[in-house]
Design an enzyme around this catalytic site. Structure first.
Site, PDB file in Angstrom:
ATOM      1  N   SER A 101       0.989  -1.212   0.258  1.00  0.00           N
ATOM      2  CA  SER A 101      -0.205  -0.279  -0.113  1.00  0.00           C
ATOM      3  C   SER A 101       0.610   0.833   0.028  1.00  0.00           C
ATOM      4  CB  SER A 101      -1.105  -0.093   1.365  1.00  0.00           C
ATOM      5  OG  SER A 101      -0.511  -0.346   2.158  1.00  0.00           O
ATOM      6  N   ASP A 144       4.917   2.006  16.542  1.00  0.00           N
ATOM      7  CA  ASP A 144       3.678   1.299  16.641  1.00  0.00           C
ATOM      8  C   ASP A 144       2.564   2.391  16.404  1.00  0.00           C
ATOM      9  OD1 ASP A 144       2.493  -0.963  18.154  1.00  0.00           O
ATOM     10  OD2 ASP A 144       1.637   0.570  19.046  1.00  0.00           O
ATOM     11  N   ASP A 165      -4.169  -1.501   8.357  1.00  0.00           N
ATOM     12  CA  ASP A 165      -4.508  -3.038   7.906  1.00  0.00           C
ATOM     13  C   ASP A 165      -3.601  -4.258   8.587  1.00  0.00           C
ATOM     14  OD1 ASP A 165      -1.769  -1.821   6.997  1.00  0.00           O
ATOM     15  OD2 ASP A 165      -2.560  -3.405   5.030  1.00  0.00           O
TER      16      ASP A 165
END
Length: 307
Positions: A101, A144, A165
């Site tokens: 992506s 993160d 995702d």
């Protein structure tokens, strides 16, 4: 529990579904000259070889992008996405590389647009740096997603999208992702939020859909699910789901037009189906999923035009 590691599943049917939804949302942002920012909080490596390594061993891409490779549909969004994937092949005409992506986004950025990509895994982050380090429009963070939701929002410019995702390695992620989207929305109420989720036999995806609706009661949410079995039965990934919050205008029409011919290629035995639900703001109960039977869709419901 499924561990959806990008490098093993690159180019599979779930990637195709996710990336076509992303492509159409990018279309809505690119329709106007105003700059936008795209944030990818689980970026992965950026691009993946299909002829060697984990993707070659799994072979999942053959039943994903491999089934679409020969399509020729003129000038529609599906063809435009395929043309971009074809254009990045080292050997033209031979499918050996698939874009993640962040690479898909980067190739659509204009000079005034930006990409912010986050990846915690050291190997994937190093690969991401190799691909993106020379592009001044791209900003990479080894952090993160939970930390990014607090540290990177609201972004500048305020117009844009964020994609989540995760691998769903832990069952807790089904509860954590809606909390992350709520944290993002608290800081950034103008962006489009995209959430990918797997459809498995254990049936955890309704829990995630319900949590998204509960955390965002005043928002429209569009759900798109490409199912290879209905209901989900058997080991492994049985379907792919995408939730879009702050739905761009006409996306509920564009998704069936683009995805129905894709589903027919990806599910030749017709064991599953393409399903869609639009949950409008201030409506109660679970959204009603409609089975998409053709590329022709009903009139567009009242959703936001992103300026």
């Amino acid at each position: 529990m499924l561990s959806y590691q990008h490098e093993y599943h690159a180019g599979n049917f779930a990637d195709v579904h996710k990336h076509l939804v992303l492509w159409l949302v990018l279309d809505s942002l690119l329709a106007r000259p105003k700059p936008f920012v795209a944030l990818d909080l689980f970026a992965g490596s950026g691009r993946y070889p299909l002829d060697r390594g984990p993707a070659a061993r799994s072979g999942e891409w053959r039943e994903g992008i491999g089934r679409l490779w020969s399509l020729d549909r003129g000038r529609d969004p599906l063809q435009a996405w395929l043309d971009q994937v074809r254009g990045m092949q080292p050997d033209p005409g031979r499918l050996t590389t698939y874009p993640g992506s962040p690479e898909l986004i980067r190739r659509r950025l204009r000079e005034q647009d930006q990409l912010v990509a986050c990846e915690l895994h050291p190997g994937a982050f190093a690969a991401l740096q190799d691909v993106f380090r020379t592009d001044s429009r791209c900003h990479l963070h080894r952090r993160d997603a939970r930390e990014a939701a607090r540290a990177l929002f609201p972004p500048e410019p305020r117009r844009g999208l964020v994609l989540l995702d995760p691998a769903y390695e832990r069952s807790a992620e089904y509860a954590e992702i809606p909390e992350i989207t709520r944290e993002i929305r608290r800081r950034w109420n103008t962006g489009i939020v995209l959430v990918w989720y797997p459809l498995l036999e254990d049936g955890r995806h309704p829990q995630l859909r319900d949590a998204l609706r509960q955390r965002h009661p005043g928002e429209s949410i569009l759900f798109s699910e490409l199912r290879l079995s209905e209901p989900p039965r058997g080991p492994g990934l049985q379907g792919s789901g995408m939730a879009v919050l702050n739905v761009p205008w006409q996306l509920d029409r564009q998704l069936p037009e683009t995805l129905f011919p894709v589903w027919r290629r990806l599910d030749p035995e017709r064991r599953g189906g393409l399903f869609q639900a639009l949950a409008l703001e201030n409506t109660a109960g679970r959204p009603h999923f409609e089975r998409i039977e053709s590329e022709v869709t009903p009139a567009t419901k009242d959703v936001k035009d992103h300026d």
